[in-house]
Design a protein around this motif. Structure first.
Motif, PDB file in Angstrom:
ATOM      1  N   VAL A  74       0.855  -1.186   0.000  1.00 24.49           N
ATOM      2  CA  VAL A  74       0.000   0.000   0.000  1.00 24.49           C
ATOM      3  C   VAL A  74       0.889   1.234   0.000  1.00 24.49           C
ATOM      4  O   VAL A  74       1.956   1.258   0.625  1.00 24.49           O
ATOM      5  CB  VAL A  74      -0.958  -0.021   1.223  1.00 24.49           C
ATOM      6  N   ASP A 104      -3.771   0.726  -3.061  1.00 19.96           N
ATOM      7  CA  ASP A 104      -3.232  -0.617  -2.796  1.00 19.96           C
ATOM      8  C   ASP A 104      -3.380  -1.500  -4.032  1.00 19.96           C
ATOM      9  O   ASP A 104      -3.640  -1.013  -5.123  1.00 19.96           O
ATOM     10  CB  ASP A 104      -3.827  -1.220  -1.510  1.00 19.96           C
ATOM     11  N   ARG A 105      -3.205  -2.814  -3.822  1.00 21.50           N
ATOM     12  CA  ARG A 105      -3.108  -3.734  -4.970  1.00 21.50           C
ATOM     13  C   ARG A 105      -4.292  -3.675  -5.946  1.00 21.50           C
ATOM     14  O   ARG A 105      -4.085  -3.693  -7.152  1.00 21.50           O
ATOM     15  CB  ARG A 105      -2.913  -5.174  -4.475  1.00 21.50           C
TER      16      ARG A 105
END
Ligand code: COA
Ligand code: MG
Length: 286
Positions: free
Chosen positions: A264, A273-274
């Motif tokens: 993150v 984030d992802r």
């Protein structure tokens, strides 16, 4: 080969529309052998679809064919007539369940072998909500052979439930069709293929169409089918990333590249984030 964003339906027995469709700017034409072609015109429509496919040029739109549904007794003759002309894909209407794609797969494999084409070179986009029963199978399409994308239909579904109309007074979809549209999106995402929004029958209503396209894109739809050439530019404009989206995606990818291993990070004061990285890569097509 990329999945098209704008796919224009063309009745395959119309010389004039086949010619016009090629110049429409659509990423793909769907040469229709089903509902827009009368029973006695099916054989000539197959021949005209094959001729169009055989003559198409590399720079033009992809050539997909909508065959007749598996319960009509016409599907195999449709496939036998057009596989020799190497369509890019098949649109399967009234797909009742994922098992229908296995039936189609077996038939296509036999015809590909006959024509010397690579096995499973022809892809498939099923229309997955045209029968009421089909709505209960939408989570099962993952791993289906040849699956390139999923789309839905609201006209045959309305007939299937004896609805008087599939839209409410303000012109938006009624609940059952909103459900079908959302579940098709979720079913396609769970099968890891793009979702393509259905046709908009009121083709002179450009504002209504544009609004519904914007809505579909916000939801996660990757493209839309058209029934009239005037709808194509609206689809292409709506389903292309904006400059702001591209800028955001480039910034996200660059930020993660600068912090290898980070799960993150903070970008312009917002948490990233992802899932944002996945979304950014999708926007950039990487
Ligand atoms: N593909 C290619 N050309 C099309 C077209 C299409 N889907 N729809 C219209 N055109 C052409 C017309 O032939 C006309 O060309 P022309 O000026 O050279 O004659 C031009 O675009 C303008 O058409 P317009 O007069 O506005 O519409 P129309 O009344 O001729 O046709 C429909 C209206 C709905 C019959 C027609 O758009 C159509 O056939 N759509 C596809 C139907 C279909 O495939 N349905 C199955 C999926 S739901
Ligand atoms: Mg139909």
């Amino acid at each position: 080969m990329s999945v098209p964003r704008a796919l224009l339906f063309v009745p395959a027995d119309s010389e004039r529309k086949l010619a016009k469709g090629a110049d429409s700017g659509a990423d793909a034409l769907i040469l229709d052998l089903e509902d827009s072609v009368g029973a006695e015109r099916k054989p000539i429509a197959r021949e005209m679809a094959a001729a169009w496919l055989g003559a198409r040029s590399a720079g033009g739109p992809q050539g997909w064919v909508r065959v007749n549904a598996l319960d009509t007794g016409l599907t195999m003759a449709d496939l036998a007539g057009i596989v020799r002309a190497k369509p890019d894909g098949i649109v399967l209407p009234k797909c009742n369940a994922p098992a229908d794609l296995r039936t189609l797969d077996a038939a296509l494999s036999a015809l590909e072998a006959r024509e010397g084409l690579a096995d499973r070179s022809i892809r498939v986009m099923p229309i997955v909500t045209e029968t009421p029963a089909a709505l209960f199978t939408l989570g099962g399409y993952g791993g289906s052979p040849r699956l390139a994308a999923m789309t839905w239909g609201g006209e045959d579904l309305a007939a299937g439930v004896a609805a008087k109309s599939n839209r409410v007074a303000d012109g938006t979809w009624d609940d059952l069709y909103r459900l079908a549209r959302s579940m098709t999106l979720a079913g396609a995402a769970s099968a890891e293929v793009p979702a393509i929004d259905t046709v908009y029958a009121d083709f002179r209503n450009e504002a209504g169409f544009a609004a519904e396209c914007a809505d579909a894109r916000r939801m996660g739809y990757a493209g839309r089918m058209a029934i009239h050439p005037a709808q194509v530019p609206v689809i292409l404009a709506t389903f292309s990333p904006t400059a702001a989206e591209k800028g955001w995606a480039e910034a996200v990818v660059a930020a993660f590249a600068a912090s290898p291993g980070a799960g993150v990070i903070s970008l312009d004061g917002k948490m990233v984030d992802r899932p944002h990285l996945v979304q950014a890569r999708r926007i950039l097509g990487t």
